[in-house]
Structures are given as C-alpha cells and as structure tokens.
Design an enzyme around this catalytic site. Sequence first.
Site, mmCIF file in Angstrom:
data_model
loop_
_atom_site.group_PDB
_atom_site.id
_atom_site.type_symbol
_atom_site.label_atom_id
_atom_site.label_comp_id
_atom_site.label_asym_id
_atom_site.label_seq_id
_atom_site.Cartn_x
_atom_site.Cartn_y
_atom_site.Cartn_z
ATOM 1 N N SER A 77 50.858 10.580 40.204
ATOM 2 C CA SER A 77 49.874 11.261 39.353
ATOM 3 C C SER A 77 49.629 10.514 38.048
ATOM 4 O O SER A 77 49.380 11.114 37.013
ATOM 5 C CB SER A 77 50.335 12.694 39.062
ATOM 6 O OG SER A 77 50.375 13.468 40.234
ATOM 7 N N THR A 79 51.857 8.143 36.752
ATOM 8 C CA THR A 79 53.126 7.891 36.068
ATOM 9 C C THR A 79 53.228 6.481 35.510
ATOM 10 O O THR A 79 53.584 6.275 34.341
ATOM 11 C CB THR A 79 54.298 8.141 37.033
ATOM 12 O OG1 THR A 79 54.127 9.407 37.675
ATOM 13 C CG2 THR A 79 55.627 8.108 36.292
ATOM 14 N N THR A 80 52.939 5.487 36.344
ATOM 15 C CA THR A 80 53.093 4.090 35.939
ATOM 16 C C THR A 80 52.188 3.756 34.762
ATOM 17 O O THR A 80 52.606 3.102 33.793
ATOM 18 C CB THR A 80 52.787 3.151 37.120
ATOM 19 O OG1 THR A 80 53.578 3.537 38.256
ATOM 20 C CG2 THR A 80 53.081 1.698 36.764
ATOM 21 N N HIS A 134 60.145 13.320 37.064
ATOM 22 C CA HIS A 134 59.299 14.192 37.894
ATOM 23 C C HIS A 134 59.896 15.592 37.969
ATOM 24 O O HIS A 134 59.385 16.445 38.693
ATOM 25 C CB HIS A 134 59.184 13.634 39.320
ATOM 26 C CG HIS A 134 58.440 12.333 39.433
ATOM 27 N ND1 HIS A 134 57.253 12.088 38.786
ATOM 28 C CD2 HIS A 134 58.711 11.218 40.150
ATOM 29 C CE1 HIS A 134 56.831 10.869 39.088
ATOM 30 N NE2 HIS A 134 57.693 10.325 39.908
ATOM 31 N N GLY A 290 43.974 3.780 42.068
ATOM 32 C CA GLY A 290 43.957 4.658 40.907
ATOM 33 C C GLY A 290 42.603 5.259 40.625
ATOM 34 O O GLY A 290 42.291 5.620 39.485
#
Length: 324
Positions: A77, A79-80, A134, A290
């Site tokens: 979602s 994160t990176t 998470h 993405g």
Amino acid sequence: MTNSKTTLSKLLAESNFSQECKELLSYLPKDRSFFAEYLYQYQGFWYPPNLLEGVLYSQKHFQARDSDIILVSSPKSGTTWLKALVFASVYRQEFQTPLESHPLLDNNPHSLVPFIEAFNFHTQDTFPRIFSTHIPLGSLPESIKKSSCKVVYCCRNPKDAFVSLWHFMKDLVLKEMVGCTMEQMVKGFCRGSSVYGPFWDHALEYWKESLENPKKVFFVKYEDMREKPEDWVMRIAEFLGYSFTEREIENGVLEDIIKLCSLENLSKLEVNKVGKLMNGMETKAFFRKGEIRGWKDTLTPLLAEEIDKTTEQKLIGSAFRFFC
C-alpha cells in the site's frame, strides 16, 4: 526455483519458533493460505507464523521513544515509497544534495527504515529513529501507544493493493503452490484471510484514530500522494515536526526529494534492480508499477465487483471512503 522464492518460502515456514509462539499457534484459529500453509488469527487479524512471531516479539521488546517516527500501512500500500519520502525529508539536513550523494542511492528504503516485527529494530541508532510496520493499531506494542511518538498511516485502494500483493506473491511464492488461482485469493482477501488482514479493518482503525488523536496519527491516501506529492510530503513533514521552510522550497529541496524518491527513479537504481535485503529477499520485488487504478489490467469485472461489494459492506456506518 529462484533464490528469492526460496528465501520467502523459508521466511513463511513454520519452524524455529519460541515456545510462546508454538503454544499460541496450537490453539489460535487458522485458515488455509497461499502465503504459508496456514494463516493464524491473533487479536482479530491474520498472520503467517513467522510474522506472528515478529508481532509477539515486538510487543514484548520494542521500546518506543517520544521522538520515534512509525510508518504504517497494509502490505503493498505504498510502504516502500513512504519510507523513502519520510527518510529523505526528516534527514534532509544531513544529506543536502539528495540527487548526488544520498543513502537512498545505495540502499533500499527497507534497509534504511526497518520493520519493527522483523527483529532488527535494535540496530536503529539514528535520531530521530524511523521504523515501519504492518501491525494493526490494536496490536501495536504498548510503548508506541503510550509514548508521544508520531504515526503516519498510508492507505491504498483495496483493489490496487490486492493486485500488487497478487503479483508480489505470484512472483515469489505462488509458482511453487499447485492449484492457486486469483479467484481463490480474492475470496480469501475478501473474507479477511490475508496477511495482516482484514484489509478494511486495518485501515478503518487507523483512520478513526487519526480523527480522535490527530496529534498522534496522520492518515494519508496513497493516491492523493501520487497526484500531489509536494503537498502531502510538506503536510507529513509538518506533522512530524520537520516542516520545510520557504527558502528550502525556493531552493528546490522539496522538489529534489520528490524526484529522488519517485518510484520511477528508485526502481532504476542498481541497488533496487540487483540488490538484496539482509534476509536475502531481492529488492526488485518491491517495485512494480505503483499505478492508480492499475487493477484494471489484472482483475476481471466479476472479481473487481466482489472486492467492491466487500468494501461497501465494510464501510457501512462509516464516513470513510477509499480512493475510487
């Protein structure tokens, strides 16, 4: 079988657990899974055994400081990207030429901002410390709840999050598992039986907390950040106490950070094409498209409708809406 598949399968295997975790697994509700043989329900959410062990360990050992920053999301979602943006924003004074000599050029964001359930939070000695997780709100370590540390939650449309998770697992795990179909995985996702699921409950808990405790929790939608990254990075930085000055904006500092941390730029870096994390997982696994509404290229209309129906049911009585 590639090294990445071998590593992820090993990470999800049920072995070498603490006695506490083994005893817990013996009586927790469980469900068949495509991520591991089983997912186990703990405090209302589902985990493969290795991640449950990480949650238990963090609950017992993680000691938050008031200056800590905790970045939260459901898997796949944003994160990176969130890690990269917050790291570059908070530490911009230390690395004032981000496009020339920045840690993100040689390190994957997951190496710079560790997961607290990955057992390696003890090594973080920067100031402020930045962690990610998470873990659902109710299962966070008590020290996070009781401290004045700041929490940033990134939410994504469930269909895009599911598709991103599907491709991630398909590339790394599902090729090893006979008989898995997208239809079966959608059904599991919709009934909540997914890693850190139910997806909707995860987001709603943090959204409600952001309304009740806005000085503690900042809630942002991935899609809003993709459409107006400058606006949202400034808002996140302000929330964290690291506001951009007018002079910094005029000098292009914010613009440089946005460029450095763009998914397009990060995915082209050598470290994110051929690198590996400490656990052996290939860094390229964390970069795909993405895109907003990228689910349309993967989900059939019937499967999209199934997720939409679940979303509608989950949001009954709530003013919250996912990005459409």
